[in-house]
Design an enzyme around this catalytic site. Structure first.
Site, PDB file in Angstrom:
ATOM      1  N   SER A 243      60.353 108.797  -5.717  1.00 41.57           N
ATOM      2  CA  SER A 243      60.826 110.084  -6.254  1.00 41.57           C
ATOM      3  C   SER A 243      62.068 110.582  -5.521  1.00 41.57           C
ATOM      4  O   SER A 243      62.339 111.782  -5.499  1.00 41.57           O
ATOM      5  CB  SER A 243      59.715 111.142  -6.189  1.00 41.57           C
ATOM      6  OG  SER A 243      58.579 110.717  -6.919  1.00 41.57           O
ATOM      7  N   ARG A 244      62.809 109.664  -4.913  1.00 41.89           N
ATOM      8  CA  ARG A 244      64.032 109.988  -4.171  1.00 41.89           C
ATOM      9  C   ARG A 244      63.778 110.944  -3.018  1.00 41.89           C
ATOM     10  O   ARG A 244      64.685 111.654  -2.541  1.00 41.89           O
ATOM     11  CB  ARG A 244      65.112 110.539  -5.109  1.00 41.89           C
ATOM     12  CG  ARG A 244      65.463 109.592  -6.252  1.00 41.89           C
ATOM     13  CD  ARG A 244      66.651 110.061  -7.060  1.00 41.89           C
ATOM     14  NE  ARG A 244      67.876 110.037  -6.277  1.00 41.89           N
ATOM     15  CZ  ARG A 244      68.625 108.951  -6.092  1.00 41.89           C
ATOM     16  NH1 ARG A 244      68.253 107.788  -6.606  1.00 41.89           N
ATOM     17  NH2 ARG A 244      69.737 109.026  -5.390  1.00 41.89           N
ATOM     18  N   LEU A 245      62.551 110.974  -2.517  1.00 38.52           N
ATOM     19  CA  LEU A 245      62.204 111.793  -1.349  1.00 38.52           C
ATOM     20  C   LEU A 245      62.382 110.934  -0.099  1.00 38.52           C
ATOM     21  O   LEU A 245      61.436 110.654   0.641  1.00 38.52           O
ATOM     22  CB  LEU A 245      60.777 112.331  -1.477  1.00 38.52           C
ATOM     23  CG  LEU A 245      60.530 113.204  -2.705  1.00 38.52           C
ATOM     24  CD1 LEU A 245      59.081 113.634  -2.781  1.00 38.52           C
ATOM     25  CD2 LEU A 245      61.456 114.430  -2.679  1.00 38.52           C
TER      26      LEU A 245
END
Length: 200
Positions: free
Chosen positions: A178-180
């Site tokens: 989640s691009r975290l």
């Protein structure tokens, strides 16, 4: 989130990642020591190119070049620089910012002596970053150097040496769902490295 890390910590962390990258091997990762080097001209124009890392320890990150090349002249005039390692199979990236300082003559001599003879001759023959005015000029210069040093060791050219990027900032990036992404940054302080975790 911030705390103080020992002097050696970011370098040991980098060396561990570099060994992981080397273990991947070709074809997925044929040049694990490759990095992008960013310099800046006197006019403030940034330039980026790919180089190979030749050494790293607690003093910094070492690479070699012709001091009369674009990157060489820019670093000698304006020593601030940045590098970025990207190891896609590991989903890892390391960004380094700092000051480029010339390596010692002894270090440069030792590394130059370890290079293949063709690369040694090329360091003499190439007028790096300058225009080739006539087709065949480079080949003619290589032949000239082969004749000049025939039957003898090739000494290091006076204009060829290395830089050590002494970092004041090192960031470790890891891809996450989640691009975290995980971002850990080390900032040099007199008593050690201040370690922070950044928002992605």
């Amino acid at each position: 989130m911030s705390d103080l890390a020992p002097i050696a910590e970011p370098f040991l962390r980098f060396q561990d990642l570099l060994e992981q990258a080397k273990a991947v091997g070709a074809p997925a990762l044929p040049e694990p020591t490759a990095f992008a080097l960013g310099t800046v001209s006197a006019e403030g124009q940034p330039a980026v190119r790919i180089l190979l890392l030749k050494a790293v320890d607690e003093r910094g990150f070492v690479f070699y070049t012709n001091y009369e090349s674009r990157k060489g002249t820019e670093l000698l005039a304006h020593a601030r620089a940045a590098m970025c390692f990207h190891w896609q199979p590991l989903e890892r990236q390391v960004r380094v910012e700092g000051t480029a300082r010339p390596v010692s003559s002894e270090e440069a001599d030792a590394y130059f002596a370890s290079r293949a003879r063709g690369s040694q001759l090329g360091a003499w023959a190439s007028l790096q970053s300058r225009p080739i005015t006539t087709p065949g000029d480079l080949e003619a210069r290589v032949a000239e150097m082969e004749a000049r040093f025939a039957g003898a060791p090739v000494p290091r050219p006076p204009h060829w040496s290395g830089f050590r990027l002494v970092p004041h900032r090192i960031e470790f990036w890891q891809n996450m769902p989640s691009r975290l992404h995980q971002r850990d940054v080390y900032l040099r302080e007199p008593e050690g490295w201040r370690r922070e975790t950044l928002y992605p």
